[in-house]
Design an enzyme around this catalytic site. Structure first.
Site, PDB file in Angstrom:
ATOM      1  N   ILE D 111       0.746  -1.263   0.055  1.00  0.00           N
ATOM      2  CA  ILE D 111       0.028   0.125  -0.022  1.00  0.00           C
ATOM      3  C   ILE D 111       0.824   1.355   0.030  1.00  0.00           C
ATOM      4  CG2 ILE D 111      -0.372   0.284   2.527  1.00  0.00           C
ATOM      5  CD1 ILE D 111      -3.314   0.378   0.263  1.00  0.00           C
ATOM      6  N   SER D 122     -13.184  -5.251   4.050  1.00  0.00           N
ATOM      7  CA  SER D 122     -13.169  -4.612   5.197  1.00  0.00           C
ATOM      8  C   SER D 122     -13.634  -5.417   6.426  1.00  0.00           C
ATOM      9  CB  SER D 122     -14.033  -3.334   5.271  1.00  0.00           C
ATOM     10  OG  SER D 122     -14.105  -2.670   6.332  1.00  0.00           O
ATOM     11  N   ARG D 124     -14.078  -4.214   9.222  1.00  0.00           N
ATOM     12  CA  ARG D 124     -14.786  -3.491   9.969  1.00  0.00           C
ATOM     13  C   ARG D 124     -16.206  -3.696   9.811  1.00  0.00           C
ATOM     14  NH1 ARG D 124     -15.731   3.073   9.773  1.00  0.00           N
ATOM     15  NH2 ARG D 124     -16.813   3.198  12.035  1.00  0.00           N
ATOM     16  N   ASP D 220      -1.825   2.494 -13.513  1.00  0.00           N
ATOM     17  CA  ASP D 220      -1.371   2.436 -14.797  1.00  0.00           C
ATOM     18  C   ASP D 220      -0.163   1.869 -15.072  1.00  0.00           C
ATOM     19  OD1 ASP D 220       0.909   4.402 -14.883  1.00  0.00           O
ATOM     20  OD2 ASP D 220      -0.650   5.490 -13.868  1.00  0.00           O
ATOM     21  N   LEU D 221       0.319   1.415 -16.331  1.00  0.00           N
ATOM     22  CA  LEU D 221       1.376   0.575 -16.579  1.00  0.00           C
ATOM     23  C   LEU D 221       2.508   1.175 -16.229  1.00  0.00           C
ATOM     24  CD1 LEU D 221       2.699  -1.858 -18.238  1.00  0.00           C
ATOM     25  CD2 LEU D 221       2.489  -0.530 -20.295  1.00  0.00           C
ATOM     26  N   ARG D 231       9.764  -4.352  -6.379  1.00  0.00           N
ATOM     27  CA  ARG D 231       9.064  -5.593  -5.703  1.00  0.00           C
ATOM     28  C   ARG D 231       9.520  -6.853  -6.391  1.00  0.00           C
ATOM     29  NH1 ARG D 231       8.879  -3.477  -0.977  1.00  0.00           N
ATOM     30  NH2 ARG D 231       7.679  -1.394  -0.888  1.00  0.00           N
TER      31      ARG D 231
END
Lengths: 311, 311, 311, 311
Positions: D111, D122, D124, D220-221, D231
């Site tokens: 993230i 979620s 929650r 987007d690419l 990563r």
């Protein structure tokens, strides 16, 4: 991962020392720079740095609207006008940086606000401290009653005590196993020479979501106010709302005119849909309007009546 | 739209007055706060405000990498490490705000960098000043020769003088017609009581792209360095490059360690593709490699040879 | 820079050819893919590509709110709920790409919306076409009368004709000088072998702000709706509003439920400040409230009365 | 929270059904739309939707560089040129949406890439499933002794078995207590009519960080490739790298020219600092250079020698 000695020293130094600057200074916020505002059982919010003040918002608006803002010869009025008409860019000219300590499940909600700069303490590189958020018993009752509406639940007494025991025991046991798997303590000292330790980046997965983490979080005033309007709202989860409320106090000290406009035109404001507005007009004209003929769904009708303070 | 009296007063005040702050202060940048650095014939760059310093980058890296950064016990080394390995978030913890005056065609390139906050002088609400960028004659020659490579063009002498006349006359005439259409002067005073004026938002369309505009532009250090690496580059158009160069001087004064790392690992760095690296290895092993058998296109081969300073 | 033959061929091909896809398809928008919607005198808007539909918004909301959305068993109702309560992330799951031809002064306003991807035709690398926006005479009158409120200006008759002549002549002359300085035509053919030409990146500065440019502009549905709510608003300049209105037609064809919710809860909605809401409640209770005792400024009072349709 | 029946039905439908579209279609990626690529023990990556293809990148570059790109008459060559020279905006014209199931501690790293749209399941509002990531024994690495972020030797025998038992038991027990506190099962059915339950938003804090979550993630690419370059890198944690590798397969199927350029100019590329480049030149000139006189730190020298494949 409480305030480290280094952090305390840095705060004490800030408190003691003042350096002259040619930049705008917010007297109200300067006074808060050496303070960590306590939040929840182990968390805090503290302002590390800031840039700009009410006048910076006005300055930016004046370059944008140029000679056209001569009319608005008063800063407070101009700021209120900008807030009311959602002219957001002048508010982006102020920036603030916080140091925040918060439970991981709160951090997970918070990070969804993408227009901020973040540096978080990394459990990949470092060992986490043994600190968890355990709710106050009154919170268990309050949140259960709100969130499980219609089921008549209020978690109290022995039932509540049992929940708190589970939370405390599980977090504690998982942390102890985390240390055992690492084969090192919080300071990074190896515990047993005969054992290998599991990599930190793996061992962390055993921790519970109420473990405290911390980060530096920096954003501009426009995006901060947007964050606060969502997270200081009554619908936000209590555990993030208390952070938002602490931060609203810092905004109040930092940019008092912006704060006041924010309170009036955002926090206290309501939005009426085209259909809702039509009904308000009919009511003002003395007409009797009821839900079935209103064109609103039952849910929207209820929302409107609540907004208008009727029943 | 040169510096207004208000802006000059604001700068003089900043120069004269120092307020104590508990925030980090960059001595080098404080000295520049009351100065507008001249750029091109009528433009300038001036630092209005800033937040953070070299130490703020280190502080953020240390919370991120936690106890893991103890090893890097020296700030300069840590900053160089972060820059080399493209750990960008700690550099986002510093923020700077500029006031810039620049020709519209330069502003159009500049605004493509989206991660910044901008408040621009608005020709919709205000009347523009009569100020245009007219290139120095040497620039006509230099840019023509670079940009029209292979055509042997160098724009000099009477040809160049003719071009400059056209630019000056057209900008000037269009501006005068702009004022005539508005039926008001720069200060907004109606010129002829018998005539109607065109709306400012429409009249502005008659201005040429070398008309000067101005804005407040605020960004974090990471994004600033990215902007500078692209715009201070030899391939950037001269007219934006001179702004980038002026801003690099402010970075040098503000965060000297970051500047030095930026110079070594960004401005002076080169990237080799997998194929290029393979060729460098073969060359180092004493092999003779020629373009046709290299696997590189002619264009890439030429780029590599230039990078390695061969022919 | 009108639609090139290549672009026309691409559009014709799209119109003629259909390829099977396993992706969601919006039948309404497919029908518009081969069309350029004319805007202003030479501009257009055309949809080049899109991703997602109403169901994609619902799908995203359901993963977010999980089993909790079972109750909202109807897509339309869920979309309206999301729009009403400003749950914006599900709307980010749809994406659209436009090809737009527009005057430069409109492009300068438009680009301020930063959360979009843009590729603009570059006057640094290519020669611009001879196409300018010249307002219809009715627009001169309308905009003058709105924008110069209180001065009783309406630009008509010979005065208007004079303005249009100035705009046309200045744009045309500056363009011709641009070509002369370049010493090449629109197709890049050298005009005179005996002369040198100015670099394109410099010559462009002689063009006027009503010259047409074009770009590909891509954004997600949430940010598109935000853009449209600002630019299709009555306060937006006419020349950008007509683009927004053309785009609203594409939204209506693409995601009809989202469009309807947008119309009701955004375009037709009003926001009342805390103070305004208090007054509405007092009025509903039958109280007589007048501006002086209302706590609202005269300006706010007037805004409220307009909203409520009173006088 | 494995693939729900609804999701499976949606995938089967996509597999079975093809609708004609006038949009660009990537044949390679269409074939993957009905597939979830398994990752780790319970996770997956699946492509839900996409927009654009290799030709869309070329189309955007051509409008940007206009007639100037006529020379590059071949798509593959133009894409390689754009990638090599970091012209990123044309790559932003393609968009892709994934559905991903991943452990929470991986989601927390992921993230941090802010330029994406996310809708996460979620806890929650809904009850989490009983699914945790338990590493394969081969992945149970010890903390690296050389590298603070890295993994060292693999834990073996009884030590490894013990760690796996702790991870499994703790996750399982905490989950069971979570259900007990909720007083409802995964489907939301109340377990005991005599007891009250804790709010979901609170109970979730008892879960461990290896609990699986899921989200829709759209980007987007250009930003996808940036994410993948970080990563899929050898320095990334194994548990996120396997997701990146699965996604690289989807990129290869989707935009083969972009993939190839990415592999050559990003994944396989190296960056040399100004000082490193100077040393390479000296080595190529036949000079003997050693670390102490090189001007590089020991660490940088080691990095350079590794890059050049020397020792």
């Amino acid at each position: 991962m409480a305030l480290t000695d280094e952090q305390k020293a840095e705060m004490a130094e800030a408190a003691a020392q003042r350096t002259p600057t040619a930049r705008p200074v917010s007297a109200g916020l300067e006074a808060m720079l050496a303070t960590a505002i306590p939040v929840l059982d182990h968390g805090f919010v503290r302002v590390v740095d800031y840039m700009g003040d009410d006048a910076a918002v006005v300055q930016a608006a004046r370059v944008s609207y140029g000679r056209g803002t001569k009319a608005a010869n008063e800063d407070r009025g101009l700021i209120r006008y900008l807030m009311r008409h959602r002219h957001s860019t002048p508010f982006e000219m102020c920036e603030i940086k916080y140091h925040i300590k918060l439970p991981i499940f709160v951090a997970r909600q918070w990070i969804r606000h993408r227009t901020a700069n973040v540096n978080e303490y990394s459990a990949r590189y470092s060992v986490m401290d043994k600190e968890f958020y355990i709710p106050a018993q009154a919170q268990l009752a309050a949140q259960s009653s709100v969130n499980r509406q219609g089921r008549g639940d209020v978690l109290e007494g022995e039932e509540a005590a049992h929940v708190l025991r589970l939370l405390r025991d599980d977090a504690s046991r998982n942390y102890d196993h985390y240390i055992e798997m690492l084969n090192e303590d919080e300071a990074g000292t190896t515990l047993s020479a005969e054992k290998s330790g599991l990599a930190r980046e793996l061992a962390r997965m055993n921790l519970t979501l109420n473990t405290y983490t911390q980060w530096y979080w920096k954003t501009d005033l426009h995006n901060l106010l947007h964050f606060l309007s969502l997270r200081a709202d009554a619908h936000a989860q209590y555990e993030i709302r208390v952070y938002a409320e602490a931060m609203i106090d810092t905004v109040k000290a930092w940019v008092p005119h912006c704060y006041e406009a924010f309170r009036d035109y955002r926090m206290g404001a309501v939005t009426l849909s085209a259909q809702m507005l039509a009904i308000v007009k009919r009511l003002l004209a003395g007409e009797v309007v009821e839900q079935p003929a209103s064109g609103l769904s039952k849910r929207e009708w209820r929302e409107l009546m609540e907004t208008l303070g009727r029943e």
